[in-house]
Scaffold this motif. Structure first.
Motif, PDB file in Angstrom:
ATOM      1  N   GLU A   1       0.513  -2.064  -0.179  1.00 44.20           N
ATOM      2  CA  GLU A   1       0.015  -0.130  -0.326  1.00 44.20           C
ATOM      3  C   GLU A   1       1.182   1.276  -0.193  1.00 44.20           C
ATOM      4  O   GLU A   1       0.073   2.111  -1.075  1.00 44.20           O
ATOM      5  CB  GLU A   1      -1.016   0.354   1.479  1.00 44.20           C
ATOM      6  N   GLU A   2       1.791   1.274   0.803  1.00 46.15           N
ATOM      7  CA  GLU A   2       2.974   2.320   1.136  1.00 46.15           C
ATOM      8  C   GLU A   2       3.698   2.681  -0.366  1.00 46.15           C
ATOM      9  O   GLU A   2       3.792   3.430  -0.880  1.00 46.15           O
ATOM     10  CB  GLU A   2       3.625   2.644   2.095  1.00 46.15           C
ATOM     11  N   GLU A   3       4.091   2.062  -1.207  1.00 43.84           N
ATOM     12  CA  GLU A   3       4.892   1.577  -2.046  1.00 43.84           C
ATOM     13  C   GLU A   3       3.834   2.209  -3.690  1.00 43.84           C
ATOM     14  O   GLU A   3       3.777   3.099  -3.990  1.00 43.84           O
ATOM     15  CB  GLU A   3       5.197   0.600  -3.004  1.00 43.84           C
ATOM     16  N   LEU A   4       2.379   1.735  -3.364  1.00 49.94           N
ATOM     17  CA  LEU A   4       1.606   2.470  -4.462  1.00 49.94           C
ATOM     18  C   LEU A   4       0.805   3.493  -3.886  1.00 49.94           C
ATOM     19  O   LEU A   4       1.059   4.555  -4.565  1.00 49.94           O
ATOM     20  CB  LEU A   4       0.098   1.283  -4.402  1.00 49.94           C
ATOM     21  N   ALA A   5       1.027   3.663  -2.454  1.00 48.68           N
ATOM     22  CA  ALA A   5       0.890   5.822  -2.665  1.00 48.68           C
ATOM     23  C   ALA A   5       1.468   6.188  -2.863  1.00 48.68           C
ATOM     24  O   ALA A   5       1.637   7.352  -3.413  1.00 48.68           O
ATOM     25  CB  ALA A   5       0.089   5.707  -1.153  1.00 48.68           C
ATOM     26  N   ASP A   6       2.925   6.158  -3.053  1.00 52.82           N
ATOM     27  CA  ASP A   6       3.711   7.099  -3.066  1.00 52.82           C
ATOM     28  C   ASP A   6       4.121   6.972  -4.437  1.00 52.82           C
ATOM     29  O   ASP A   6       4.531   8.169  -5.031  1.00 52.82           O
ATOM     30  CB  ASP A   6       5.754   5.921  -2.892  1.00 52.82           C
ATOM     31  N   LEU A   7       3.021   6.384  -5.196  1.00 52.58           N
ATOM     32  CA  LEU A   7       3.359   5.688  -7.236  1.00 52.58           C
ATOM     33  C   LEU A   7       1.935   6.767  -6.886  1.00 52.58           C
ATOM     34  O   LEU A   7       2.084   6.334  -8.376  1.00 52.58           O
ATOM     35  CB  LEU A   7       3.793   4.318  -7.349  1.00 52.58           C
ATOM     36  N   LYS A   8       1.208   6.964  -6.283  1.00 56.44           N
ATOM     37  CA  LYS A   8       0.107   8.130  -7.162  1.00 56.44           C
ATOM     38  C   LYS A   8      -1.430   6.381  -7.563  1.00 56.44           C
ATOM     39  O   LYS A   8      -1.694   6.916  -8.754  1.00 56.44           O
ATOM     40  CB  LYS A   8      -0.367   8.987  -7.778  1.00 56.44           C
ATOM     41  N   LEU A   9      -0.991   5.065  -7.284  1.00 56.31           N
ATOM     42  CA  LEU A   9      -1.981   4.441  -7.597  1.00 56.31           C
ATOM     43  C   LEU A   9      -2.603   3.910  -7.093  1.00 56.31           C
ATOM     44  O   LEU A   9      -3.448   2.731  -7.517  1.00 56.31           O
ATOM     45  CB  LEU A   9      -0.598   2.801  -8.370  1.00 56.31           C
ATOM     46  N   LEU A  10      -2.423   4.167  -6.046  1.00 60.60           N
ATOM     47  CA  LEU A  10      -2.949   3.146  -4.772  1.00 60.60           C
ATOM     48  C   LEU A  10      -4.456   3.698  -4.314  1.00 60.60           C
ATOM     49  O   LEU A  10      -5.446   2.340  -5.192  1.00 60.60           O
ATOM     50  CB  LEU A  10      -2.821   4.054  -3.392  1.00 60.60           C
ATOM     51  N   GLU A  11      -5.304   4.616  -5.220  1.00 61.19           N
ATOM     52  CA  GLU A  11      -7.231   4.500  -5.855  1.00 61.19           C
ATOM     53  C   GLU A  11      -7.149   3.666  -6.850  1.00 61.19           C
ATOM     54  O   GLU A  11      -8.012   2.938  -5.797  1.00 61.19           O
ATOM     55  CB  GLU A  11      -6.721   6.157  -6.137  1.00 61.19           C
ATOM     56  N   PHE A  12      -6.142   3.425  -7.427  1.00 62.99           N
ATOM     57  CA  PHE A  12      -6.641   2.859  -8.552  1.00 62.99           C
ATOM     58  C   PHE A  12      -6.543   1.081  -8.315  1.00 62.99           C
ATOM     59  O   PHE A  12      -7.240   0.564  -8.674  1.00 62.99           O
ATOM     60  CB  PHE A  12      -5.836   2.814 -10.033  1.00 62.99           C
ATOM     61  N   CYS A  13      -5.653   0.854  -7.421  1.00 62.74           N
ATOM     62  CA  CYS A  13      -5.280  -0.886  -6.953  1.00 62.74           C
ATOM     63  C   CYS A  13      -6.277  -1.524  -6.031  1.00 62.74           C
ATOM     64  O   CYS A  13      -6.209  -2.158  -5.509  1.00 62.74           O
ATOM     65  CB  CYS A  13      -4.188  -0.758  -7.098  1.00 62.74           C
ATOM     66  N   LYS A  14      -6.767  -0.030  -4.943  1.00 61.12           N
ATOM     67  CA  LYS A  14      -7.427  -0.346  -3.518  1.00 61.12           C
ATOM     68  C   LYS A  14      -8.415  -1.734  -3.508  1.00 61.12           C
ATOM     69  O   LYS A  14      -8.276  -2.397  -3.186  1.00 61.12           O
ATOM     70  CB  LYS A  14      -7.852   0.848  -3.020  1.00 61.12           C
ATOM     71  N   PRO A  15      -9.142  -1.770  -4.600  1.00 61.38           N
ATOM     72  CA  PRO A  15     -10.666  -3.033  -4.766  1.00 61.38           C
ATOM     73  C   PRO A  15      -9.559  -3.773  -4.913  1.00 61.38           C
ATOM     74  O   PRO A  15      -9.350  -5.009  -4.806  1.00 61.38           O
ATOM     75  CB  PRO A  15     -10.888  -2.683  -6.684  1.00 61.38           C
ATOM     76  N   VAL A  16      -8.528  -4.372  -6.176  1.00 61.73           N
ATOM     77  CA  VAL A  16      -7.805  -5.589  -5.638  1.00 61.73           C
ATOM     78  C   VAL A  16      -7.356  -6.097  -4.100  1.00 61.73           C
ATOM     79  O   VAL A  16      -6.985  -6.776  -4.404  1.00 61.73           O
ATOM     80  CB  VAL A  16      -6.648  -5.498  -6.728  1.00 61.73           C
ATOM     81  N   LEU A  17      -6.392  -4.897  -4.155  1.00 58.79           N
ATOM     82  CA  LEU A  17      -6.170  -5.134  -2.693  1.00 58.79           C
ATOM     83  C   LEU A  17      -6.642  -5.731  -1.499  1.00 58.79           C
ATOM     84  O   LEU A  17      -6.293  -6.563  -0.382  1.00 58.79           O
ATOM     85  CB  LEU A  17      -5.263  -3.744  -1.901  1.00 58.79           C
ATOM     86  N   ASP A  18      -7.938  -5.240  -1.272  1.00 60.31           N
ATOM     87  CA  ASP A  18      -8.827  -6.022  -1.172  1.00 60.31           C
ATOM     88  C   ASP A  18      -9.159  -7.205  -0.661  1.00 60.31           C
ATOM     89  O   ASP A  18      -9.294  -8.112   0.028  1.00 60.31           O
ATOM     90  CB  ASP A  18      -9.862  -4.858  -0.662  1.00 60.31           C
ATOM     91  N   ARG A  19      -8.951  -7.568  -1.584  1.00 61.98           N
ATOM     92  CA  ARG A  19      -9.273  -9.408  -2.206  1.00 61.98           C
ATOM     93  C   ARG A  19      -8.421  -9.741  -1.992  1.00 61.98           C
ATOM     94  O   ARG A  19      -7.844 -11.404  -2.558  1.00 61.98           O
ATOM     95  CB  ARG A  19      -9.770  -9.451  -3.408  1.00 61.98           C
ATOM     96  N   LEU A  20      -7.015  -9.154  -2.126  1.00 64.97           N
ATOM     97  CA  LEU A  20      -5.464 -10.162  -1.945  1.00 64.97           C
ATOM     98  C   LEU A  20      -5.595 -10.526  -0.916  1.00 64.97           C
ATOM     99  O   LEU A  20      -5.520 -10.160   0.511  1.00 64.97           O
ATOM    100  CB  LEU A  20      -4.195  -9.327  -2.416  1.00 64.97           C
ATOM    101  N   LYS A  21      -4.514 -11.896  -0.536  1.00 61.34           N
ATOM    102  CA  LYS A  21      -4.344 -12.177   0.693  1.00 61.34           C
ATOM    103  C   LYS A  21      -2.875 -11.858   0.843  1.00 61.34           C
ATOM    104  O   LYS A  21      -1.925 -11.968   0.048  1.00 61.34           O
ATOM    105  CB  LYS A  21      -4.396 -13.709   0.891  1.00 61.34           C
ATOM    106  N   PHE A  22      -2.463 -11.480   1.700  1.00 62.22           N
ATOM    107  CA  PHE A  22      -0.447 -11.092   2.238  1.00 62.22           C
ATOM    108  C   PHE A  22      -0.166 -12.091   3.119  1.00 62.22           C
ATOM    109  O   PHE A  22      -1.201 -12.941   4.536  1.00 62.22           O
ATOM    110  CB  PHE A  22      -0.591 -10.056   2.400  1.00 62.22           C
ATOM    111  N   ASP A  23       1.133 -12.600   3.163  1.00 59.88           N
ATOM    112  CA  ASP A  23       1.693 -13.370   3.984  1.00 59.88           C
ATOM    113  C   ASP A  23       1.555 -12.159   5.014  1.00 59.88           C
ATOM    114  O   ASP A  23       2.270 -11.105   5.122  1.00 59.88           O
ATOM    115  CB  ASP A  23       2.707 -13.626   3.760  1.00 59.88           C
ATOM    116  N   SER A  24       1.839 -12.840   6.584  1.00 57.69           N
ATOM    117  CA  SER A  24       1.785 -11.990   7.978  1.00 57.69           C
ATOM    118  C   SER A  24       2.999 -11.290   8.490  1.00 57.69           C
ATOM    119  O   SER A  24       4.238 -12.268   7.137  1.00 57.69           O
ATOM    120  CB  SER A  24       2.129 -13.123   8.858  1.00 57.69           C
TER     121      SER A  24
END
Length: 119
Positions: free
Chosen positions: A96-119
């Motif tokens: 999320e931080e990287e996407l925000a820095d690149l100004k891509l978070l808003e566009f990618c947020k729906p995808v992020l909400d569906r993904l599973k991440f390792d803890s």
């Protein structure tokens, strides 16, 4: 300058992945998204007409809208994937931080909400 260059590189990789996906699946995601970017003023019936002509197969306005929605989603998935592989330990916060820095978070947020991440 680095961020701008990095963002451009990620976008190019995502476009390439979307094109490969279209080649493998036959789903015209790359074509419809490129056309939308080139001609944002086109309404769904006109978009469907253009794509049908380009691909030499019929497409309804409703199908064009749905294909465009899926193409945007798939493109965002490829962007997120590219960011994930670029990070050493890609947890959700780092991505999320990287996407925000690149100004891509808003566009990618729906995808992020569906993904599973390792803890």
């Amino acid at each position: 300058q680095f961020r701008l260059s990095w963002r451009q590189d990620l976008m190019e990789r995502a476009w390439s992945a979307l094109h490969d996906h279209e080649t493998r699946t036959g789903r015209p995601y790359w074509h419809i998204l490129r056309l939308r970017m080139a001609r944002p003023e086109l309404r769904s019936p006109e978009l469907a007409e253009e794509i049908a002509r380009k691909l030499n197969r019929p497409m309804s306005a409703g199908n064009a809208r749905q294909t465009l929605h899926r193409a945007r989603d798939k493109f965002a998935e490829f962007l997120v994937d590219e960011v994930r592989v670029s990070l050493k330990h890609p947890n959700r916060d780092e991505v999320e931080e990287e996407l925000a820095d690149l100004k891509l978070l808003e566009f990618c947020k729906p995808v992020l909400d569906r993904l599973k991440f390792d803890s």
